[in-house]
Design a protein around this motif. Structure first.
Motif, PDB file in Angstrom:
ATOM      1  N   ALA A   1      11.580  16.375 -12.363  1.00 16.56           N
ATOM      2  CA  ALA A   1      13.056  16.325 -11.978  1.00 16.56           C
ATOM      3  C   ALA A   1      14.333  16.488 -12.697  1.00 16.56           C
ATOM      4  CB  ALA A   1      13.233  15.163 -11.024  1.00 16.56           C
ATOM      5  N   ASP A   2      15.182  17.291 -12.359  1.00 15.46           N
ATOM      6  CA  ASP A   2      16.339  17.256 -13.248  1.00 15.46           C
ATOM      7  C   ASP A   2      17.453  17.667 -12.469  1.00 15.46           C
ATOM      8  OD1 ASP A   2      17.514  17.388 -15.724  1.00 15.46           O
ATOM      9  OD2 ASP A   2      16.772  19.140 -16.399  1.00 15.46           O
ATOM     10  N   PHE A   3      18.675  17.463 -13.003  1.00 13.84           N
ATOM     11  CA  PHE A   3      19.989  17.854 -12.280  1.00 13.84           C
ATOM     12  C   PHE A   3      20.854  18.560 -13.224  1.00 13.84           C
ATOM     13  CE2 PHE A   3      20.681  13.713 -13.902  1.00 13.84           C
ATOM     14  CZ  PHE A   3      22.009  13.787 -14.195  1.00 13.84           C
ATOM     15  N   THR A   4      21.889  19.113 -12.591  1.00 12.07           N
ATOM     16  CA  THR A   4      22.993  19.868 -13.774  1.00 12.07           C
ATOM     17  C   THR A   4      24.359  19.486 -12.861  1.00 12.07           C
ATOM     18  OG1 THR A   4      22.872  21.873 -12.217  1.00 12.07           O
ATOM     19  CG2 THR A   4      21.817  21.893 -14.231  1.00 12.07           C
ATOM     20  N   GLU A   5      25.397  19.201 -13.480  1.00 14.46           N
ATOM     21  CA  GLU A   5      26.594  18.953 -13.160  1.00 14.46           C
ATOM     22  C   GLU A   5      27.623  20.198 -12.959  1.00 14.46           C
ATOM     23  OE1 GLU A   5      28.609  15.533 -14.666  1.00 14.46           O
ATOM     24  OE2 GLU A   5      26.592  14.972 -15.629  1.00 14.46           O
ATOM     25  N   GLU A   6      27.850  20.375 -11.871  1.00 16.55           N
ATOM     26  CA  GLU A   6      28.833  21.629 -11.892  1.00 16.55           C
ATOM     27  C   GLU A   6      30.273  21.001 -11.145  1.00 16.55           C
ATOM     28  OE1 GLU A   6      27.111  24.538  -9.686  1.00 16.55           O
ATOM     29  OE2 GLU A   6      25.170  24.280 -10.634  1.00 16.55           O
ATOM     30  N   GLN A   7      31.178  21.815 -11.611  1.00 14.03           N
ATOM     31  CA  GLN A   7      32.566  21.518 -11.120  1.00 14.03           C
ATOM     32  C   GLN A   7      32.820  22.098  -9.781  1.00 14.03           C
ATOM     33  OE1 GLN A   7      35.220  19.399 -12.523  1.00 14.03           O
ATOM     34  NE2 GLN A   7      33.615  18.516 -13.516  1.00 14.03           N
ATOM     35  N   LEU A   8      33.580  21.366  -8.837  1.00 10.61           N
ATOM     36  CA  LEU A   8      33.631  22.167  -7.512  1.00 10.61           C
ATOM     37  C   LEU A   8      35.042  22.798  -7.871  1.00 10.61           C
ATOM     38  CD1 LEU A   8      32.455  19.473  -5.116  1.00 10.61           C
ATOM     39  CD2 LEU A   8      31.521  21.714  -5.304  1.00 10.61           C
ATOM     40  N   SER A  28       0.784  -1.091   0.082  1.00 11.67           N
ATOM     41  CA  SER A  28      -0.106  -0.036  -0.003  1.00 11.67           C
ATOM     42  C   SER A  28       0.753   1.504   0.007  1.00 11.67           C
ATOM     43  CB  SER A  28      -1.071  -0.088   1.150  1.00 11.67           C
ATOM     44  OG  SER A  28      -0.223  -0.133   2.295  1.00 11.67           O
ATOM     45  N   LEU A  29       2.012   1.250   0.350  1.00 13.16           N
ATOM     46  CA  LEU A  29       2.769   2.215   0.393  1.00 13.16           C
ATOM     47  C   LEU A  29       3.667   2.441  -0.896  1.00 13.16           C
ATOM     48  CD1 LEU A  29       4.765   1.979   3.983  1.00 13.16           C
ATOM     49  CD2 LEU A  29       2.783   3.578   3.146  1.00 13.16           C
ATOM     50  N   ALA A  30       3.656   1.429  -1.826  1.00 12.74           N
ATOM     51  CA  ALA A  30       4.169   1.541  -3.151  1.00 12.74           C
ATOM     52  C   ALA A  30       4.208   2.809  -3.832  1.00 12.74           C
ATOM     53  CB  ALA A  30       3.951   0.104  -3.917  1.00 12.74           C
ATOM     54  N   MET A  31       3.279   3.393  -3.983  1.00 11.36           N
ATOM     55  CA  MET A  31       3.250   4.652  -4.814  1.00 11.36           C
ATOM     56  C   MET A  31       3.523   5.767  -3.992  1.00 11.36           C
ATOM     57  SD  MET A  31       2.208   3.481  -7.748  1.00 11.36           S
ATOM     58  CE  MET A  31       1.246   4.998  -8.478  1.00 11.36           C
ATOM     59  N   THR A  45      10.751  18.469  -9.052  1.00 14.33           N
ATOM     60  CA  THR A  45      10.136  17.755  -8.086  1.00 14.33           C
ATOM     61  C   THR A  45      10.591  16.273  -7.936  1.00 14.33           C
ATOM     62  OG1 THR A  45       7.846  18.901  -8.399  1.00 14.33           O
ATOM     63  CG2 THR A  45       7.691  16.909  -7.394  1.00 14.33           C
ATOM     64  N   LEU A  46      11.226  15.969  -6.923  1.00 14.19           N
ATOM     65  CA  LEU A  46      11.607  14.691  -6.792  1.00 14.19           C
ATOM     66  C   LEU A  46      10.935  13.601  -6.302  1.00 14.19           C
ATOM     67  CD1 LEU A  46      15.444  14.865  -5.385  1.00 14.19           C
ATOM     68  CD2 LEU A  46      14.854  14.142  -7.806  1.00 14.19           C
ATOM     69  N   ALA A  47       9.706  13.253  -7.272  1.00 13.40           N
ATOM     70  CA  ALA A  47       8.666  12.540  -6.882  1.00 13.40           C
ATOM     71  C   ALA A  47       8.400  11.530  -7.913  1.00 13.40           C
ATOM     72  CB  ALA A  47       7.368  13.221  -6.288  1.00 13.40           C
ATOM     73  N   ILE A  48       7.679  10.492  -7.497  1.00  8.38           N
ATOM     74  CA  ILE A  48       7.598   9.284  -8.410  1.00  8.38           C
ATOM     75  C   ILE A  48       6.882   9.599  -9.526  1.00  8.38           C
ATOM     76  CG2 ILE A  48       5.551   8.630  -7.295  1.00  8.38           C
ATOM     77  CD1 ILE A  48       6.274   5.636  -7.379  1.00  8.38           C
ATOM     78  N   SER A  49       6.161  10.806  -9.645  1.00  5.18           N
ATOM     79  CA  SER A  49       5.441  10.894 -10.956  1.00  5.18           C
ATOM     80  C   SER A  49       6.196  11.641 -11.751  1.00  5.18           C
ATOM     81  CB  SER A  49       4.081  11.599 -10.581  1.00  5.18           C
ATOM     82  OG  SER A  49       4.294  12.704  -9.674  1.00  5.18           O
ATOM     83  N   GLN A  50       7.357  12.521 -11.395  1.00  4.54           N
ATOM     84  CA  GLN A  50       7.934  13.233 -12.042  1.00  4.54           C
ATOM     85  C   GLN A  50       9.502  12.700 -12.220  1.00  4.54           C
ATOM     86  OE1 GLN A  50       6.699  15.980 -13.191  1.00  4.54           O
ATOM     87  NE2 GLN A  50       4.992  15.697 -12.366  1.00  4.54           N
TER      88      GLN A  50
END
Lengths: 261, 369
Positions: free
Chosen positions: B5-12, A159-162, B24-29
């Motif tokens: 969700a996206d990212f960029t690489e930068e030199q330190l 149930s937590l999968a999503m 948005t770091l979420a499952i749908s994105q």
């Protein structure tokens, strides 16, 4: 917490099986971020209420809204946007018996995100299983090889999968030993805090009510007769509530709770 | 609308790469973020989360995994992100991999398992027949434990309720035999022999054989499904604890009912098939019913009736045994009920046809031809 609009809103719900009326003019609100316990005697329709909310039971009348979307008349191939945002744990786990625990967890992910890599699915399944408090070996077991408590945890993992915002738990501690039951309570509380869940919890377990529920809704006489913190419930004069919370088991649970505080 | 969700690489400045995640770091994105994070070749020293809008456990897992694989430091995480990353991080203590076999080995493995399964099933079947014989013995010694009620109920299920479908099937088979026989025999001007064909074929072979196949499909499958479901719901175990012997209560009434019903159904099927054939003869060959009946009585020896009636109870026993045996073998999950039901029908029909071949040779040898 009370400021936001309710996540679940039930208005004037009526359910009946033939002549037997289960719910009549039932109203209920579930607020975001709370753990709402639903109690009631056997046959008062706790599970029917949950089934009406999640769309498994079409009510005769009334309005059910989840995340602001009406669930009335929604067929099983509709309202996917809402289904993605909730997770449901059934009483016996309701795991797919031909799939392993890990595969069970992956079912909703594969359904909604078919492009996910098999590796990522495995990783997600592994940490969800970890979050549900199952040992890693359980991932490759079949439901028939699990104990009742492990099945419930596996059902919780699925149930937590999503990453749901709303979690329905149907008698999560029924059939567990007291240690397993209080572990499950703790798990529910931790998950609710970590994942910021709203939890709709049907239970008979007084300890669960005292330990983790923010509010408790009491079902009797075909409607929700009272809702609030346990102290507030005790302030009402409904005989069933007093019998429930002040009976020998109710007193023991309260004592146990007070000792822990 | 949430941003993907996206990212960029930068030199330190001090060397190494910094990943700056955003959106948005979420499952749908997530999209293809997983593949792209895996594909990073450069050595990542830092992962910056300060630009993200929202994070869920899937996002937290991707951040955690990347940090773990590169030995990178996570910076700029708010309390939500920190909490989620901590929650998902515990799962990689133990790596449990599914055991994987090479395809060649797997084929061998499956063949071996199938052989072992067949041998085991055969031994179990012999054991099951033994249990049934013992059950019969017990019932003869303790006749009060015999469940007449259950036997009568199964008479109804196996026999009475099958009359309609078996009647219809046999009627049509009679017509088909007559029609095909008439067409072929007409070439020799021997249409009158159609009657022999109908009478002998239905009484001797088809009446009982087709009935057996129908009973296997109707009742053999039902036995397996009923008993299998009772095994899953632990009803069979409950019987044992109460002191009811499952073989006596579930298996023997079904065997008795099927053994008694099969000859009756077989005879009924043969007669209906003869009626069907007779109707055809009347309509197309202009043979009046009276003549047809007289011819049938002349050309069908009584031994044909005996042949059918000897075979029928044996077939009935085989069907009931196979159904109950497969039902009792169900354990574990509900999928097993379906598998064993199929196995019961296939096994019953197979055994019936094999036995029918033996009977055919046997009866010819003893002169009942």
């Amino acid at each position: 917490m009370a400021d936001a609009s309710p996540i679940i809103s039930v208005r004037g719900l009526r359910n009946a099986f033939g002549e037997q009326v289960i719910h009549d003019q039932l109203d209920l609100d579930v607020r975001p971020g709370e753990i709402l316990g639903v109690v009631g005697g056997s046959g008062t329709g706790k599970s029917v209420l949950m089934r009406s909310i999640i769309g498994l039971q079409e009510p005769e009348a009334g309005e059910v809204e989840v995340f602001g979307t009406s669930m009335r008349g929604k067929e099983e191939d509709e309202a996917f946007d809402v289904r993605k945002r909730w997770g449901v744990m059934f009483q016996g786990g309701a795991l797919f018996s031909t799939l392993t625990v890990a595969e069970n967890v992956q079912v909703p992910l594969r359904e909604f995100y078919p492009h996910f890599d098999a590796k990522l699915l495995d990783e997600i399944a592994r940490y969800k299983i970890h979050l549900s408090g199952l040992p890693p070996e359980a991932a490759h077991k079949y439901p028939s090889e699990l104990s009742g408590g492990m099945k419930k945890r596996a059902g919780l993992a699925r149930s937590l999968a999503m990453d749901p915002e709303l979690l329905f738990l149907d008698e999560p501690t029924a059939g567990l030993d007291p240690i397993g039951a209080s572990n499950f309570d703790e798990l529910t509380r931790n998950l609710q805090e970590t994942l910021e869940l709203t939890v709709f919890l049907i239970t008979h377990d007084l300890d669960t009510l005292y330990a983790i529920c923010d509010r408790v809704a009491v079902l009797a006489d075909k409607k929700v007769i009272a809702i609030g913190k346990i102290d507030e419930l005790l302030a009402t004069d409904h005989p069933w509530i007093h019998e429930y919370f002040s009976g020998p088991r109710g007193r023991a649970a309260r004592l146990g709770h007070e000792r822990n505080c | 609308m949430a941003q993907a969700a996206d990212f960029t690489e930068e030199q330190l400045p001090e060397g190494g790469t910094m990943l700056r995640l955003g959106g948005t770091l979420a499952i749908s994105q997530i999209g293809d973020l997983d593949d792209r994070l895996r594909a990073i070749a450069a050595e990542v020293k830092q992962i910056d989360l300060s630009q993200i809008d929202h994070i869920d456990t899937v996002g937290a897992w991707l951040v955690y995994r990347t940090a773990r694989d590169h030995g990178a430091q996570i910076v700029g995480a708010d309390s939500d992100a920190q909490r989620l990353i901590a929650a998902v991080s515990g799962s990689d203590d133990v790596e449990v991999e599914t055991p994987k076999l090479s395809p060649a080995l797997r084929v061998l493995h499956e063949v071996g398992e199938a052989v072992v399964e067949i041998v085991r099933m055969f031994i179990e079947f012999v054991g099951f027949i033994g249990q049934c014989v013992k059950g019969f013995g017990n019932l003869i010694l303790h006749p009060r434990r015999f469940r007449m009620h259950s036997v009568i109920q199964h008479f109804d299920m196996v026999g009475v309720r099958a009359l309609g479908i078996i009647g219809l099937m046999s009627f049509l088979i009679g017509i088909v035999i007559a029609q095909q026989g008439a067409v072929q025999l007409r070439q020799f001007g021997a249409e009158i022999w159609t009657v022999n064909l109908i009478g002998r074929l239905t009484m001797r072979e088809l009446g009982v054989l087709m009935t057996a196949i129908m009973v296997a499909g109707r009742s053999g499958s039902a036995f397996a499904a009923q008993i299998g479901t009772m095994k899953i719901t632990e009803e069979v175990d409950a019987m044992r604890t109460i002191g009811v012997v499952p073989v006596e209560a579930l298996v023997i009434p079904r065997i008795i009912a099927t053994v008694i019903m099969m000859p009756l159904l077989g005879l009924y099927a043969s007669l209906v098939a003869i009626i069907g054939g007779g109707l055809f003869c009347w309509m197309t060959l202009d043979m009046p019913p009276a003549t047809f009946v007289q011819r049938i009585r002349e050309v069908t020896p009584l031994t044909d009736f005996y042949v059918g009636m000897v075979k029928a109870p044996v077939f009935g026993a085989i069907i009931a045994l196979a159904g109950c045996f497969q039902g009792m073998r169900v354990h574990g999950n509900s999928e097993q009920v379906g598998l064993k039901t199929t196995a019961a029908v296939v096994q019953a029909i197979f055994l019936v046809i094999v036995l029918d071949a033996f009977f055919a040779v046997f009866f010819t040898e003893i002169g009942w031809n």
